[in-house]
Design an enzyme around this catalytic site. Structure first.
Site, PDB file in Angstrom:
ATOM      1  N   GLN A  74       6.829 -28.819 -36.617  1.00  0.00           N
ATOM      2  CA  GLN A  74       5.969 -28.625 -37.783  1.00  0.00           C
ATOM      3  C   GLN A  74       4.803 -27.693 -37.465  1.00  0.00           C
ATOM      4  O   GLN A  74       4.517 -27.407 -36.284  1.00  0.00           O
ATOM      5  CB  GLN A  74       5.415 -29.981 -38.222  1.00  0.00           C
ATOM      6  N   HIS A  75       4.113 -27.229 -38.493  1.00  0.00           N
ATOM      7  CA  HIS A  75       2.781 -26.630 -38.462  1.00  0.00           C
ATOM      8  C   HIS A  75       2.692 -25.200 -37.943  1.00  0.00           C
ATOM      9  O   HIS A  75       1.672 -24.549 -38.135  1.00  0.00           O
ATOM     10  CB  HIS A  75       1.807 -27.469 -37.599  1.00  0.00           C
ATOM     11  N   ASP A 228      10.446 -31.642 -38.358  1.00  0.00           N
ATOM     12  CA  ASP A 228      11.352 -32.350 -37.440  1.00  0.00           C
ATOM     13  C   ASP A 228      11.229 -33.862 -37.502  1.00  0.00           C
ATOM     14  O   ASP A 228      12.217 -34.588 -37.394  1.00  0.00           O
ATOM     15  CB  ASP A 228      11.195 -31.835 -36.012  1.00  0.00           C
TER      16      ASP A 228
HETATM   17  O1  LIG Z   1       2.960 -31.724 -34.603  1.00  0.00           O
HETATM   18  C1  LIG Z   1       3.885 -32.510 -34.694  1.00  0.00           C
HETATM   19  C2  LIG Z   1       3.904 -33.508 -35.799  1.00  0.00           C
HETATM   20  O2  LIG Z   1       2.699 -33.462 -36.576  1.00  0.00           O
HETATM   21  C3  LIG Z   1       4.992 -32.460 -33.689  1.00  0.00           C
HETATM   22  O3  LIG Z   1       5.834 -33.581 -33.793  1.00  0.00           O
HETATM   23  C4  LIG Z   1       5.766 -31.194 -33.845  1.00  0.00           C
HETATM   24  O4  LIG Z   1       6.543 -31.301 -35.042  1.00  0.00           O
HETATM   25  C5  LIG Z   1       6.567 -30.872 -32.612  1.00  0.00           C
HETATM   26  O5  LIG Z   1       7.701 -31.614 -32.527  1.00  0.00           O
HETATM   27  P1  LIG Z   1       8.653 -31.657 -31.219  1.00  0.00           P
HETATM   28  O6  LIG Z   1       8.840 -30.296 -30.680  1.00  0.00           O
HETATM   29  O7  LIG Z   1       7.980 -32.567 -30.230  1.00  0.00           O
HETATM   30  O8  LIG Z   1       9.920 -32.263 -31.737  1.00  0.00           O
END
Ligand SMILES: O=C(CO)[C@@H](O)[C@H](O)COP(=O)(O)O
Ligand SMILES: Nc1ncnc2c1ncn2[C@@H]1O[C@H](COP(=O)(O)OP(=O)(O)O)[C@@H](O)[C@H]1O
Length: 467
Positions: A74-75, A228
């Site tokens: 995300q983000h 995700d």
């Molecule tokens: O910042 C967040 C949720 O707010 C993280 O969960 C990212 O979405 C990264 O995910 P992964 O690479 O660890 O799956």
């Protein structure tokens, strides 16, 4: 047999699965690594997707594939010029350079107002703080930005040529209202200085377009995709009362909820999920990589780290790691570094250090579970997933540290599986009911070592970091 394809473009790698559209049975899988770092050229994700697609021999399934869907970290700030070329590397969720912007945004609008309008209180992870940083640090590049999207939206563009997103990922930007399901252009204008084109927010089951010929699936449509964690919830068939502990690159604790959250403390992100509901979530910057970093320090592999951790006393003989190695998001300590306490000649052993790393990851997750419980989110079942959950030491200690029963679902790429499940939904109009199998269950040990450790961890964190 009809098939669907799910993609997980996460921080460290791209994973692709081909599964039965009816049962979710895994038929093929491929993966490709991403470069390290917290700022990445989005074109790297396209190359990794192509590599994972080929590794999974996805095109061999050809016309039997009904749909594909992309879930991603995300983000990430994907800022594009008029030709859809990245103007700057995508700053990722774990990049903390926009911390001053986040602090300024909270000071100006107030935490309660941010939480009310967006479900979030700005921290460096969120997209809008990164855009504010770009606007302040590189105004000449910011002026070239024609459109802004997220990692999963970038891959939608590569797969189907459409500019679209979904509410779960949009809800992590800081310029989206997950209750009204609308963008908040006034926040973008105020903090980025302009309102670039933003991707259309699709409904969870809506199609984003048809796959371009180059992907070799002539009958496949593209689903909306998701963030995700929302995809992982979909892959698990998460229900209200069930809480997920994900030990991945990020450590996350999240649940499914029919009601939105507006946490003015900023610790719980009030995200939307990928089914039309909500996904209250806490995220840590330090999780599985605390284990791999400790393994590197000990010059062992992860299997040996696990063996060492299992050979140590349950409480690491008092050696205690506060794992804020990359700064931390929950608690919000973007400039922090890690701290090792309880060092004595008798405790400085590889076994104790390995064990302390495992316990550090679990204590951070336990802090998050305490917070989500305190916010009134029901916690009846706890599911442990993510690459770090493959650690035997971690899965065995989790129940005692958290003081609750822990269930380990059968090993699977739940983010990619959730994307595949969304793909089946978009193709058929029905959300398939795929079976979830629990592989192991652990109950807290009789002794109260876990509770005693939690107390020492919380006292130490307060003493060293003041939180
Ligand atoms: O910042 C967040 C949720 O707010 C993280 O969960 C990212 O979405 C990264 O995910 P992964 O690479 O660890 O799956
Ligand atoms: N047996 C293991 N023990 C500890 N950590 C592991 C093990 N296997 C994989 N990992 C870690 O899991 C992480 C990848 O987990 P994953 O959930 O795929 O991450 P992502 O958040 O990128 O999707 C890596 O940091 C890797 O080092």
């Amino acid at each position: 047999m009809k098939r669907v394809v799910g993609v997980d473009s996460s921080t460290q790698s791209t994973k692709v699965v081909v599964v039965s559209a009816e049962t979710g049975e895994l038929l093929a899988a491929g993966s490709a690594a991403h470069p390290d770092g917290t700022a990445v050229d989005p074109r790297v994700w396209t190359s990794a997707l192509q590599e994972a697609w080929a590794a999974g021999r996805v095109t061999d399934f050809g016309s039997s594939v009904l749909a594909a869907s992309v879930a991603a970290q995300q983000h990430g700030m994907v800022a594009l010029d008029h030709g859809n070329h990245p103007v700057f590397d995508a700053l990722l969720w774990n990049d903390t350079r926009s911390a001053p912007e986040a602090e300024r945004m909270v000071a100006e609008l107030g935490a309660a107002e941010w939480a009310k309008r967006t479900g979030l209180v700005p921290v460096p992870s969120f997209t809008l703080t990164k855009l504010a940083w770009l606007s302040r640090q590189h105004p000449e590049l910011a002026a070239q930005v024609a459109r802004v999207c997220l990692p999963h939206d970038w891959l939608n563009l590569q797969l189907a040529g459409t500019f679209s997103t979904d509410r779960s990922d949009a809800s992590g930007t800081g310029y989206f209202d997950p209750v009204g399901n609308t963008y908040l252009p006034e926040l973008m204008q105020r903090y980025f200085g302009a309102v670039p084109e933003l991707p259309t927010v699709l409904a969870p089951e809506q199609q984003a377009g048809r796959l371009l010929d180059e992907w070799g699936l002539p009958n496949a449509v593209l689903a909306a995709g998701a963030g995700d964690n929302a995809a992982a919830a979909l892959g698990l068939g998460l229900a209200e009362g069930e809480v997920v502990l994900s030990v991945g690159t990020s450590g996350t604790v999240f649940s499914s909820s029919g009601t939105p959250t507006h946490d003015a403390s900023g610790q719980i992100a009030g995200f939307a999920d990928a089914t039309g509901q909500y996904l209250p979530l806490l995220a840590m910057l330090n999780s599985a990589r605390t284990l791999s970093a400790t393994a590197t320090m000990l010059q062992v592999d992860l299997a040996e780290l696990d063996r060492l951790a299992l050979a140590a006393p349950v409480d690491a003989d008092g050696l205690l790691l506060l794992p804020y190695l990359d700064g931390e998001r929950t608690p919000n300590l973007p400039t922090a570094s890690g701290t090792l306490l309880g060092l004595r000649r008798s405790t400085m052993t590889p076994e104790n250090l390995a064990r302390a790393a495992v316990l550090a990851v679990l204590n951070s997750l336990a802090d998050a579970v305490d917070l989500i419980k305190a916010a009134g989110v029901p916690v009846q079942r706890v599911l442990l997933i993510g690459g770090g959950s493959k650690s035997v030491a971690l899965r065995q200690a989790a129940a005692s540290v958290l003081g609750v029963d822990i269930e380990i679902p059968a090993a699977a790429e739940y983010v990619a599986l959730g994307a595949a499940r969304q793909a089946a939904w978009a193709a058929t109009g029905e959300l398939p009911q795929w079976k979830r199998r629990i592989e192991q269950r652990f109950a807290p040990e009789q002794s109260d070592w876990g509770a005693e450790l939690r107390g020492r961890y919380q006292e130490s964190r307060k003493a060293v970091y003041g939180v």
